[in-house]
Every structure is written in C-alpha cells, then in structure tokens.
Design an enzyme around this catalytic site. Structure first.
Site, PDB file in Angstrom:
ATOM      1  CB  VAL A 105      -0.978   0.004   1.199  1.00 57.70           C
ATOM      2  CG1 VAL A 105      -2.013  -1.098   1.041  1.00 57.70           C
ATOM      3  CG2 VAL A 105      -0.254  -0.141   2.541  1.00 57.70           C
ATOM      4  CG  HIS A 121      -3.650  -6.253  -0.772  1.00 61.48           C
ATOM      5  ND1 HIS A 121      -2.698  -7.049  -0.177  1.00 61.48           N
ATOM      6  CD2 HIS A 121      -4.525  -7.113  -1.373  1.00 61.48           C
ATOM      7  CE1 HIS A 121      -2.989  -8.323  -0.401  1.00 61.48           C
ATOM      8  NE2 HIS A 121      -4.078  -8.386  -1.130  1.00 61.48           N
ATOM      9  CB  CYS A 129     -16.735   9.044   1.608  1.00 60.79           C
ATOM     10  SG  CYS A 129     -18.186   8.963   2.681  1.00 60.79           S
ATOM     11  CB  CYS A 159     -22.282  12.018   2.342  1.00 59.96           C
ATOM     12  SG  CYS A 159     -21.096  10.790   2.878  1.00 59.96           S
ATOM     13  CG  ASN A 222      11.071 -14.516   0.256  1.00 60.52           C
ATOM     14  OD1 ASN A 222      11.652 -14.528   1.333  1.00 60.52           O
ATOM     15  ND2 ASN A 222       9.783 -14.234   0.142  1.00 60.52           N
TER      16      ASN A 222
HETATM   17  N1  APR Z   1      13.808  -8.874   0.167  1.00 55.88           N
HETATM   18  C1  APR Z   1      12.909  -9.775  -0.319  1.00 55.88           C
HETATM   19  N2  APR Z   1      12.022 -10.427   0.467  1.00 55.88           N
HETATM   20  C2  APR Z   1      12.037 -10.158   1.789  1.00 55.88           C
HETATM   21  C3  APR Z   1      12.954  -9.247   2.358  1.00 55.88           C
HETATM   22  C4  APR Z   1      13.854  -8.590   1.493  1.00 55.88           C
HETATM   23  N3  APR Z   1      14.766  -7.703   1.926  1.00 55.88           N
HETATM   24  N4  APR Z   1      12.723  -9.202   3.692  1.00 55.88           N
HETATM   25  C5  APR Z   1      11.698 -10.047   3.948  1.00 55.88           C
HETATM   26  N5  APR Z   1      11.291 -10.637   2.795  1.00 55.88           N
HETATM   27  C6  APR Z   1      10.214 -11.608   2.587  1.00 55.88           C
HETATM   28  C7  APR Z   1       9.902 -12.489   3.771  1.00 55.88           C
HETATM   29  O1  APR Z   1      10.748 -13.647   3.785  1.00 55.88           O
HETATM   30  C8  APR Z   1       8.443 -12.863   3.509  1.00 55.88           C
HETATM   31  O2  APR Z   1       8.345 -14.028   2.702  1.00 55.88           O
HETATM   32  O3  APR Z   1       9.033 -10.871   2.354  1.00 55.88           O
HETATM   33  C9  APR Z   1       7.914 -11.670   2.712  1.00 55.88           C
HETATM   34  C10 APR Z   1       6.926 -10.790   3.467  1.00 55.88           C
HETATM   35  O4  APR Z   1       5.768 -11.532   3.748  1.00 55.88           O
HETATM   36  P1  APR Z   1       4.461 -10.858   4.387  1.00 55.88           P
HETATM   37  O5  APR Z   1       4.860 -10.018   5.558  1.00 55.88           O
HETATM   38  O6  APR Z   1       3.461 -11.949   4.592  1.00 55.88           O
HETATM   39  O7  APR Z   1       3.999  -9.831   3.264  1.00 55.88           O
HETATM   40  P2  APR Z   1       3.089 -10.044   1.983  1.00 55.88           P
HETATM   41  O8  APR Z   1       3.367 -11.332   1.317  1.00 55.88           O
HETATM   42  O9  APR Z   1       3.211  -8.796   1.184  1.00 55.88           O
HETATM   43  O10 APR Z   1       1.642 -10.101   2.658  1.00 55.88           O
HETATM   44  C11 APR Z   1       0.514 -10.062   1.846  1.00 55.88           C
HETATM   45  O11 APR Z   1      -0.895  -9.690   3.755  1.00 55.88           O
HETATM   46  O12 APR Z   1      -0.316  -8.511   5.634  1.00 55.88           O
HETATM   47  C12 APR Z   1      -1.256  -8.593   4.592  1.00 55.88           C
HETATM   48  O13 APR Z   1      -2.439  -7.071   3.219  1.00 55.88           O
HETATM   49  C13 APR Z   1      -1.169  -7.349   3.752  1.00 55.88           C
HETATM   50  O14 APR Z   1      -0.492  -7.027   1.449  1.00 55.88           O
HETATM   51  C14 APR Z   1      -0.235  -7.768   2.619  1.00 55.88           C
HETATM   52  C15 APR Z   1      -0.563  -9.238   2.447  1.00 55.88           C
END
Ligand code: APR
EC number: 2.3.1.286
Length: 254
Positions: A105, A121, A129, A159, A222
């Site tokens: 976001v 998202h 609103c 509104c 990742n």
């Molecule tokens: N580079 C790449 N990946 C990374 C790094 C980095 N420097 N640091 C952490 N990560 C990885 C973590 O290993 C993990 O797999 O990023 C991922 C983050 O996972 P989440 O916190 O679950 O985020 P996300 O997948 O975007 O979540 C999806 O869930 O929390 C809700 O709505 C929110 O959009 C979000 C959705």
C-alpha cells in the site's frame, strides 16, 4: 546469492516479451517501511493486525484505526525507494510488455519510476468516504510522533461521513479491475518475477500460481522459503535490493 541462478534469471528476462513483477512487503523492507506486522509497535503494540485492519474495527473506533494508518502513511513518506524498486523500474523500461502488480500500500514503486503499478490491496494515498466512496485528499504531510497517536478521520465533503483509508481490509473484496488486470497478465506472460511476498494471502497469492499453470517461468526473490518454492522455476535466495540489481545488470549490461 547463487551466481548461476542470477544468470539464468537474467537470461529469462532478457528474452521475455511479457513480464509480470509481483511484489509484497519484502520489496519495501530495505526502505525501512515497517511491515504490516512490524507496524504494530508503540501505541498499537496491544493490537493484532486483524483487530485494526477490518471494517468492524474502523466502525468501532475510527480514531484508533485512522491514527494507525496516518502513522504508517507518514512512515512511508519518510522512506525512499531502494535499489530493488529501481531495478523493477529498469525491467519495465527494457521489456516490451511489463506489468508491476503489488500487494503493497506504499508508493515506492511509483517513486522509483514505475509508471502505473497495479495495487491489489489499495493505497495509503487514496482515502475515500466510508459511506459514499467519494475520494478524499490524502492530507498534508502529518508530522507524526514516533509512536503515533489516535486521530479523528476527516469528514467527507459530500456526505459528512468519516473518511477511511483506501486500503483493502480483511474480509473485503479486492478491487475487481486491478485483480482482473493482474490475473489476465499473469495468464499470458513469459516470466513472472515474484519478490518479497510470503504468498499466503489470497486471492493475491493466486497470481504467481496462475502464471505457473499457464506455462510461464516463475522466478522468485526471497531470503527465506515460501509456499511458492516448488512452483518456481528459479529461487533466488536473498534480499530484493541486492538480488534484483544483480539480475538487471546481468540481463542488460551497458
Ligand atoms: N527482500 C525480499 N524479500 C524479503 C525481504 C527482502 N529484503 N525481507 C523479507 N522478505 C520476505 C519475507 O521472507 C516474507 O516471505 O518478504 C515476505 C513478506 O511476507 P508478508 O509479511 O506476509 O507480506 P506479503 O506477502 O506482502 O503479505 C501479503 O498480507 O499482511 C497482509 O495485506 C497485507 O499485502 C499484505 C498481504
């Protein structure tokens, strides 16, 4: 980071026509943007995300929820795009038909030069609103105290109902046009590059799986394992701000 995997990812990207880059919170981690879970510090340490990121929470305590999102927005304003965001923009500049799809976001893709990322998202910068959905201005740059504070939401100019954050809350539907655009592109791409997402939250997590089913190469960046590991053609273990510039440098050396 394994050199052979970087070279292999670069070769896939360099010859691809249609590329989807699918990003999550890990993409912005090295920019210092607090992740959803990290953001529950200070005033909000007693809450879990589910208790703040729902329409019910906003209805019950709008000042608490608005204050949390305003604090997150001010943290994003202070953050800068990292080398990973810049590498994604470079991929877009080189590939004939690119599309960036993000679950984030924040606006760091835009600020790195990605022209029109799809926000599955929603966005911290598109309040509306809560009753009539009329768009509201994102507001002045709040000078938030480090721990954040409760803040009454502004009122809709049309509104008078409270303005809400323009994000998708738990239990809410994703914006249909964004989801359709992402799903169509995923079903029709040569390479899907998934970066920094745990791939646990649906329906967004379906996007890389759609690409894999349609025969695209799925390249994952990742530092840790995810449920996408067996789906991915290549797994590049490492942080986005290191791995992505290396891949771009190998794909399009100047
Ligand atoms: N580079 C790449 N990946 C990374 C790094 C980095 N420097 N640091 C952490 N990560 C990885 C973590 O290993 C993990 O797999 O990023 C991922 C983050 O996972 P989440 O916190 O679950 O985020 P996300 O997948 O975007 O979540 C999806 O869930 O929390 C809700 O709505 C929110 O959009 C979000 C959705």
């Amino acid at each position: 980071m394994e050199h052979g995997a970087v070279e292999a990812a670069a070769a896939l990207l360099a010859r691809a026509r249609r590329v989807v880059v699918f990003t999550g919170a890990g993409m912005s981690a090295e920019s210092g943007v607090p992740t959803f879970r990290d953001a529950l510090t200070g005033l909000w340490h007693r809450y879990d995300p589910q208790s703040l990121a729902t329409p019910q929470a906003f209805a019950a305590d709008p000042d608490l929820v608005w204050g949390w999102y305003e604090w997150r927005r001010s943290a994003v304003r202070r953050a800068r795009p990292n080398a990973g965001h810049l590498a994604v923009a470079a991929i877009e500049a080189h590939v004939p038909q690119p599309l960036v799809v993000t679950q984030n976001v924040d606006d760091l893709h835009e600020r790195a030069g990605s022209p029109d990322p799809v926000h599955l998202h929603g966005s911290l910068f598109a309040p509306r609103c809560c009753a009539c959905a009329h768009p509201a201005p994102a507001g002045a740059d709040a000078d938030e105290p480090a721990g954040g504070r409760r803040l009454p939401p502004p009122r809709c100019v049309r509104c008078c109902a409270p303005v809400r954050p323009g994000v998708v809350w738990f239990g809410e539907a994703l914006p249909q046009a964004a989801l359709d655009t992402a799903a169509t592109a995923a079903a029709d791409c040569d390479v899907l590059l998934t970066v920094g997402t745990s791939a646990l939250v649906y329906p967004a997590a379906e996007i890389p799986r759609t690409a894999a089913r349609a025969g695209a190469a799925v390249v994952q960046v990742n530092p840790g394992p995810t449920p996408l590991d067996p789906v991915a053609t290549l797994n590049l273990r490492g942080p986005a701000a290191e791995v992505l510039p290396a891949v771009v440098g190998a794909a399009w050396p100047d």
